[in-house]
Motif scaffolding. Structure first.
Motif, PDB file in Angstrom:
ATOM      1  N   TYR B  71      33.571  71.528  18.911  1.00 30.28           N
ATOM      2  CA  TYR B  71      32.426  70.722  18.388  1.00 30.28           C
ATOM      3  C   TYR B  71      31.998  70.917  17.082  1.00 30.28           C
ATOM      4  CZ  TYR B  71      29.437  74.134  20.586  1.00 30.28           C
ATOM      5  OH  TYR B  71      28.628  75.179  21.130  1.00 30.28           O
ATOM      6  N   GLY B  72      32.558  71.901  16.540  1.00 34.31           N
ATOM      7  CA  GLY B  72      32.115  72.165  14.955  1.00 34.31           C
ATOM      8  C   GLY B  72      31.144  73.349  15.470  1.00 34.31           C
ATOM      9  N   GLY B  73      30.941  74.240  16.450  1.00 34.90           N
ATOM     10  CA  GLY B  73      29.813  75.154  16.715  1.00 34.90           C
ATOM     11  C   GLY B  73      30.590  76.444  15.915  1.00 34.90           C
ATOM     12  N   LYS B  74      29.576  77.362  15.662  1.00 38.40           N
ATOM     13  CA  LYS B  74      30.087  78.604  14.946  1.00 38.40           C
ATOM     14  C   LYS B  74      29.455  79.914  15.929  1.00 38.40           C
ATOM     15  CE  LYS B  74      30.452  76.777  10.491  1.00 38.40           C
ATOM     16  NZ  LYS B  74      29.865  76.786   9.055  1.00 38.40           N
ATOM     17  N   MET B  75      30.242  80.901  15.999  1.00 37.05           N
ATOM     18  CA  MET B  75      30.183  81.893  16.746  1.00 37.05           C
ATOM     19  C   MET B  75      30.265  83.188  15.944  1.00 37.05           C
ATOM     20  SD  MET B  75      31.885  82.633  20.444  1.00 37.05           S
ATOM     21  CE  MET B  75      32.780  84.324  20.633  1.00 37.05           C
ATOM     22  N   LYS B  76      29.248  84.178  16.169  1.00 31.56           N
ATOM     23  CA  LYS B  76      29.603  85.470  15.607  1.00 31.56           C
ATOM     24  C   LYS B  76      29.419  86.712  16.739  1.00 31.56           C
ATOM     25  CE  LYS B  76      27.912  84.195  11.220  1.00 31.56           C
ATOM     26  NZ  LYS B  76      28.900  83.875  10.357  1.00 31.56           N
ATOM     27  N   LEU B  77      30.348  87.920  16.673  1.00 26.61           N
ATOM     28  CA  LEU B  77      30.173  88.799  17.354  1.00 26.61           C
ATOM     29  C   LEU B  77      29.467  90.138  16.813  1.00 26.61           C
ATOM     30  CD1 LEU B  77      33.879  88.855  18.865  1.00 26.61           C
ATOM     31  CD2 LEU B  77      31.684  87.663  20.259  1.00 26.61           C
ATOM     32  N   SER B  78      28.532  90.676  17.641  1.00 32.19           N
ATOM     33  CA  SER B  78      27.960  91.749  16.811  1.00 32.19           C
ATOM     34  C   SER B  78      27.624  93.028  17.529  1.00 32.19           C
ATOM     35  CB  SER B  78      26.589  91.457  16.429  1.00 32.19           C
ATOM     36  OG  SER B  78      25.346  91.463  17.409  1.00 32.19           O
ATOM     37  N   ASN B  79      27.544  94.310  17.331  1.00 31.15           N
ATOM     38  CA  ASN B  79      27.175  95.454  17.814  1.00 31.15           C
ATOM     39  C   ASN B  79      28.243  95.710  18.639  1.00 31.15           C
ATOM     40  OD1 ASN B  79      24.453  93.754  17.288  1.00 31.15           O
ATOM     41  ND2 ASN B  79      23.871  95.890  17.588  1.00 31.15           N
ATOM     42  N   MET B  80      29.456  95.589  18.450  1.00 36.01           N
ATOM     43  CA  MET B  80      30.524  96.364  19.203  1.00 36.01           C
ATOM     44  C   MET B  80      30.807  97.848  19.284  1.00 36.01           C
ATOM     45  SD  MET B  80      33.906  93.983  18.434  1.00 36.01           S
ATOM     46  CE  MET B  80      33.927  92.428  18.515  1.00 36.01           C
ATOM     47  N   SER B  81      30.990  98.314  20.345  1.00 35.60           N
ATOM     48  CA  SER B  81      31.154  99.704  20.351  1.00 35.60           C
ATOM     49  C   SER B  81      32.502 100.212  19.451  1.00 35.60           C
ATOM     50  CB  SER B  81      31.318 100.430  21.818  1.00 35.60           C
ATOM     51  OG  SER B  81      32.535  99.977  22.186  1.00 35.60           O
ATOM     52  N   PRO B  82      32.731 101.359  18.831  1.00 39.15           N
ATOM     53  CA  PRO B  82      33.897 101.658  18.216  1.00 39.15           C
ATOM     54  C   PRO B  82      35.039 101.220  19.130  1.00 39.15           C
ATOM     55  CG  PRO B  82      32.405 103.215  17.767  1.00 39.15           C
ATOM     56  CD  PRO B  82      31.773 102.458  18.846  1.00 39.15           C
ATOM     57  N   LEU B  93      42.458  90.292  16.728  1.00 37.79           N
ATOM     58  CA  LEU B  93      41.482  89.276  17.055  1.00 37.79           C
ATOM     59  C   LEU B  93      40.450  89.406  16.035  1.00 37.79           C
ATOM     60  CD1 LEU B  93      41.532  89.286  20.949  1.00 37.79           C
ATOM     61  CD2 LEU B  93      42.177  87.610  19.403  1.00 37.79           C
ATOM     62  N   GLU B  94      40.290  90.713  15.291  1.00 39.77           N
ATOM     63  CA  GLU B  94      39.341  90.564  14.205  1.00 39.77           C
ATOM     64  C   GLU B  94      39.428  89.639  13.109  1.00 39.77           C
ATOM     65  OE1 GLU B  94      39.712  94.318  12.063  1.00 39.77           O
ATOM     66  OE2 GLU B  94      42.044  94.131  12.048  1.00 39.77           O
ATOM     67  N   LYS B  95      40.714  88.954  13.161  1.00 35.93           N
ATOM     68  CA  LYS B  95      40.862  88.117  11.878  1.00 35.93           C
ATOM     69  C   LYS B  95      40.658  86.714  12.423  1.00 35.93           C
ATOM     70  CE  LYS B  95      45.018  90.256  10.170  1.00 35.93           C
ATOM     71  NZ  LYS B  95      46.449  90.274   9.976  1.00 35.93           N
ATOM     72  N   LEU B  96      40.365  86.412  13.884  1.00 42.83           N
ATOM     73  CA  LEU B  96      40.127  85.026  14.608  1.00 42.83           C
ATOM     74  C   LEU B  96      38.531  84.984  14.514  1.00 42.83           C
ATOM     75  CD1 LEU B  96      41.404  82.861  15.759  1.00 42.83           C
ATOM     76  CD2 LEU B  96      40.908  83.997  18.253  1.00 42.83           C
ATOM     77  N   PHE B  97      37.937  86.194  14.829  1.00 49.82           N
ATOM     78  CA  PHE B  97      36.362  86.161  15.109  1.00 49.82           C
ATOM     79  C   PHE B  97      35.780  86.755  13.850  1.00 49.82           C
ATOM     80  CE2 PHE B  97      37.948  86.534  19.433  1.00 49.82           C
ATOM     81  CZ  PHE B  97      36.851  86.071  20.192  1.00 49.82           C
ATOM     82  N   ASP B  98      34.510  86.176  13.860  1.00 49.01           N
ATOM     83  CA  ASP B  98      33.643  86.779  12.722  1.00 49.01           C
ATOM     84  C   ASP B  98      32.776  87.813  13.233  1.00 49.01           C
ATOM     85  OD1 ASP B  98      32.034  87.113  10.476  1.00 49.01           O
ATOM     86  OD2 ASP B  98      31.454  84.846  10.461  1.00 49.01           O
ATOM     87  N   ILE B  99      33.033  89.184  13.104  1.00 50.49           N
ATOM     88  CA  ILE B  99      32.472  90.238  13.715  1.00 50.49           C
ATOM     89  C   ILE B  99      31.302  91.010  12.537  1.00 50.49           C
ATOM     90  CG2 ILE B  99      32.865  92.721  14.502  1.00 50.49           C
ATOM     91  CD1 ILE B  99      35.627  91.395  15.354  1.00 50.49           C
ATOM     92  N   ALA B 100      29.983  90.873  13.076  1.00 49.09           N
ATOM     93  CA  ALA B 100      28.885  91.658  12.331  1.00 49.09           C
ATOM     94  C   ALA B 100      28.754  92.895  12.888  1.00 49.09           C
ATOM     95  CB  ALA B 100      27.794  90.737  12.393  1.00 49.09           C
ATOM     96  N   VAL B 101      28.227  93.772  12.139  1.00 46.79           N
ATOM     97  CA  VAL B 101      27.832  95.421  12.575  1.00 46.79           C
ATOM     98  C   VAL B 101      26.588  94.992  13.466  1.00 46.79           C
ATOM     99  CG1 VAL B 101      27.131  97.494  11.632  1.00 46.79           C
ATOM    100  CG2 VAL B 101      28.816  96.072  10.262  1.00 46.79           C
ATOM    101  N   SER B 102      25.702  94.422  13.287  1.00 49.47           N
ATOM    102  CA  SER B 102      24.243  94.154  13.829  1.00 49.47           C
ATOM    103  C   SER B 102      24.047  92.937  14.074  1.00 49.47           C
ATOM    104  CB  SER B 102      23.262  95.062  12.955  1.00 49.47           C
ATOM    105  OG  SER B 102      23.125  94.351  11.987  1.00 49.47           O
TER     106      SER B 102
END
Lengths: 149, 111
Positions: B71-82, B93-102
């Motif tokens: 539906y055009g929504g956007k999602m980011k993941l953050s604060n993943m453990s190493p 999957l790092e290419k599929l998701f938008d991953i932020a440090v914090s």
């Protein structure tokens, strides 16, 4: 044999090679019991959390596949897991009572066409995180080896 | 496993706690179905308190992402453990998701 199944009855048994055998009915809720049992046996090796994470993941992925794809979640079919540490190698075998599968031609879950698929990452992770991964010819018995040092 | 959602800077920030695996995946999906049902346009999923993810957990996050994008929504993941980050790297999957440090980094990229 360690039976973590219907009765909760625990019984230790070792095969001729000294491996401990765990037998469970095909129930997903028992995954953690199996991995915990094996991880506890590694306590003397004082392994890093990251390595224990990998081992847990591979055990649970392998047993899950045996339950879901091998035994079709039929609770009357068992999954047998054996494990032993010898010469600083953890050797785990997972066997189901299914017909097996074509383990030689699995799709690569990392390619563009498959990256959004809902399945196919379990075996891939096992192959990446374990040091040796071997199936029997039919594909219903998996052997995984992790070097502990 | 628990999911707590708060509104921050006009977007939804979800704090997931515990394990995301075959046992908890249905509950995770259910929690996010509420946001997807509302067509939440921007979502940050803070994974700081996630201790374990398996292939079912990864698949569930992929499904949530696909449903949001539908539906055009956007999602980011953050604060993943190493360790969890390494699973995203291994599976690409790092290419599929938008991953932020914090979480702050994720929010600032949205705003």
């Amino acid at each position: 044999m360690i039976n973590l199944g219907r009765s909760g009855f625990l019984k230790n048994n070792k095969d001729r090679a000294g491996a401990i055998i765990i037998k469970i009915p095909s129930e997903i809720k028992l995954l953690r019991n199996v991995s915990s049992e094996i991880l506890e046996s590694l306590a003397p090796y004082k392994m890093e959390d990251a390595a224990l994470f990998d081992i847990r993941l591979c055990i649970e992925e392998a047993v899950r596949n045996a339950i879901v794809h091998g035994n079709n979640c039929d609770k009357n079919r068992d999954v047998e897991v054996s494990y032993v540490v010898e010469h600083d190698k953890l050797i785990i075998e997972v066997a189901d009572q299914g017909k097996g599968f074509d383990h030689k031609h699995l799709p690569d879950p990392t390619v563009e066409d498959n990256i959004t698929r809902n399945n196919g990452r379990g075996v891939y992770l096992i192959k990446r995180l374990m040091d040796i991964v071997e199936y029997n010819e039919s594909g219903n018995r998996l052997k995984m080896v992790k070097y502990l040092k | 496993m628990a999911v707590k959602t708060e509104q921050k800077n006009g977007l939804a920030v979800c704090h997931v706690e515990g394990e995301i695996d075959i046992n908890t995946a249905p509950d995770i999906k259910k929690a996010f179905d509420k946001l997807i049902g509302k067509k939440e346009p921007r979502v940050v999923i803070n994974l700081a308190k996630v201790t374990y993810v398996d292939s079912s957990g990864l698949a569930t996050l992929v499904e949530i992402l696909k449903n949001m994008r539908s539906y055009g929504g956007k999602m980011k993941l953050s604060n993943m453990s190493p360790k969890i980050k390494s699973l995203f790297e291994i599976t690409k999957l790092e290419k599929l998701f938008d991953i932020a440090v914090s979480e702050e980094d994720a929010i600032s990229k949205f705003v």
